[in-house]
Enzyme design. Structure first.
Site, PDB file in Angstrom:
ATOM      1  N   HIS A  33       0.836  -1.209   0.000  1.00  0.00           N
ATOM      2  CA  HIS A  33       0.000   0.000   0.000  1.00  0.00           C
ATOM      3  C   HIS A  33       0.873   1.263   0.000  1.00  0.00           C
ATOM      4  CE1 HIS A  33      -2.952  -2.856   1.954  1.00  0.00           C
ATOM      5  NE2 HIS A  33      -3.699  -2.311   1.015  1.00  0.00           N
ATOM      6  N   GLN A  57     -18.543  -5.730  -1.052  1.00  0.00           N
ATOM      7  CA  GLN A  57     -17.718  -6.637  -1.839  1.00  0.00           C
ATOM      8  C   GLN A  57     -17.424  -7.959  -1.119  1.00  0.00           C
ATOM      9  OE1 GLN A  57     -14.562  -3.535  -1.972  1.00  0.00           O
ATOM     10  NE2 GLN A  57     -13.118  -5.224  -1.839  1.00  0.00           N
ATOM     11  N   LYS A 147      -1.437  -6.299  -8.213  1.00  0.00           N
ATOM     12  CA  LYS A 147      -1.682  -7.532  -7.450  1.00  0.00           C
ATOM     13  C   LYS A 147      -3.116  -7.998  -7.695  1.00  0.00           C
ATOM     14  CE  LYS A 147      -1.150 -10.541  -4.078  1.00  0.00           C
ATOM     15  NZ  LYS A 147      -2.374 -10.604  -3.386  1.00  0.00           N
ATOM     16  N   SER A 185      -2.119  -8.697   2.360  1.00  0.00           N
ATOM     17  CA  SER A 185      -2.610  -8.703   3.745  1.00  0.00           C
ATOM     18  C   SER A 185      -2.822 -10.149   4.200  1.00  0.00           C
ATOM     19  CB  SER A 185      -3.959  -7.991   3.850  1.00  0.00           C
ATOM     20  OG  SER A 185      -3.926  -6.801   3.137  1.00  0.00           O
ATOM     21  N   ARG A 186      -3.119 -11.041   3.225  1.00  0.00           N
ATOM     22  CA  ARG A 186      -3.417 -12.431   3.583  1.00  0.00           C
ATOM     23  C   ARG A 186      -2.185 -13.206   4.056  1.00  0.00           C
ATOM     24  NH1 ARG A 186      -8.069 -13.611  -0.222  1.00  0.00           N
ATOM     25  NH2 ARG A 186      -9.745 -12.723   1.018  1.00  0.00           N
TER      26      ARG A 186
HETATM   27  O1  PAF Z   1      -8.342  -3.477  -3.375  1.00  0.00           O
HETATM   28  C1  PAF Z   1      -8.974  -3.117  -2.373  1.00  0.00           C
HETATM   29  O2  PAF Z   1      -8.435  -2.968  -1.268  1.00  0.00           O
HETATM   30  C2  PAF Z   1     -10.480  -2.864  -2.494  1.00  0.00           C
HETATM   31  O3  PAF Z   1     -11.067  -3.756  -3.387  1.00  0.00           O
HETATM   32  C3  PAF Z   1     -10.805  -1.413  -2.867  1.00  0.00           C
HETATM   33  C4  PAF Z   1     -10.292  -1.057  -4.252  1.00  0.00           C
HETATM   34  C5  PAF Z   1     -10.218  -0.469  -1.845  1.00  0.00           C
HETATM   35  C6  PAF Z   1     -12.320  -1.219  -2.887  1.00  0.00           C
HETATM   36  O4  PAF Z   1     -12.874  -1.451  -1.638  1.00  0.00           O
END
Ligand code: PAF
Length: 282
Positions: A33, A57, A147, A185-186
């Site tokens: 990030h 999501q 990724k 993160s996983r």
């Molecule tokens: O990749 C992510 O972390 C998420 O899918 C995003 C783009 C922040 C949308 O919630």
């Protein structure tokens, strides 16, 4: 760096800004990030990082409730890095004050395959929140990691089809230099033993890449061999798939012969942890 919780406050601050970048995240930030932030800052004057765990999501059996929410640590990391100007961290009530019944439904040819096949509705949730973040922040540029390759290409296609005036930048995967394991993160769910094996996914993708580069056009066979290689090594493989970069469709023979841009995408479980990885070819 300031932390803003409300849409109105953010829009008031951004009203007169002409060079705004956005990096959407769900928090729990890692070096991958931070690389997105650094890249974004090269393309804008004012950088907004959003941190929002987007319920839309997550599938019913996925980890929305237990997804790590680490806003304080995330802000400390961003502050130390020193490139983000505004952290936009809305609550769920701020982001979705009414039930979000209007959705952005991506093209099924891109969104119902690969990750979308294993996570129905995932890309609709992603497009809806990213579209909403774009409409709140109105960035000139937004950066996403390669990724999540399928996500990046679907967002690119959404931006194109809606003629959103936003430049989308895809940043290369960040990998552990020695093992090649992509930062995710996983990875925190992996045991020490699994962590050692995790780079086998990357190595398998490299085998596929080399076969394509060597001129092998039998994609079905290459994919099958890659899947059985992973199975032999103890993985439960969802897919190893070669598709075209632009539209994620299977390559035609002419694509392969003319070495059109392709990407190898893979998803597999080691123990109980599902990892994804990919590599562009040509
Ligand atoms: O990749 C992510 O972390 C998420 O899918 C995003 C783009 C922040 C949308 O919630």
């Amino acid at each position: 760096m300031i932390v803003v919780r409300s849409v109105k406050e953010l829009q008031d601050i951004l009203k007169t800004e002409t060079s705004v970048g956005l990096v959407p995240t769900m928090g729990n930030l890692h070096v991958g990030h931070l690389a997105l932030m650094a890249e974004a800052k090269r393309h804008c004057k004012l950088l907004v990082a959003s941190i929002f765990v987007n319920r839309l999501q997550f599938g019913p059996n996925e980890d929305f409730d237990t997804y790590p929410r680490t806003l304080e640590e995330d802000c400390a990391k961003l502050k130390e890095q020193g490139v983000v100007d505004i952290v936009f961290a809305p609550s769920e009530a701020e982001m979705y004050p009414q039930k979000q019944t209007y959705r952005i439904k991506p093209d099924s040819s891109m969104a119902d395959i690969l990750e979308g096949f294993y996570r129905p509705g995932f890309f609709e949730g992603v497009c809806t929140v990213v579209g909403k973040l774009f409409s709140i922040v109105r960035p000139n540029v937004a950066v996403f990691g390669k990724k999540d390759y399928q996500q990046l290409q679907i967002i690119r296609s959404m931006v194109r089809q809606f003629a959103m005036p936003i430049e989308i930048i895809g940043l290369e995967l960040q990998r552990d230099l020695q093992s090649g394991l992509a930062f995710s993160s996983r990875n925190r769910y992996l045991s020490t033993k699994e962590l050692k094996k995790a780079s086998e996914l990357y190595q398998t993708i490299q085998v596929v890449k080399k076969a394509l580069e060597a001129g092998n056009v039998n994609v079905d066979e290459i994919e099958k061999r890659a899947c059985s290689l992973l199975t032999q090594q103890g993985w439960q493989t969802d897919y190893v798939s070669v598709v075209r970069q632009v539209d994620l469709l299977a390559p035609t023979e002419s694509d392969l012969i003319n070495k059109e841009p392709l990407v190898v995408l893979a998803a597999a479980k080691i123990g109980t942890t599902r990892l994804i990885d990919n590599c562009e070819v040509f």
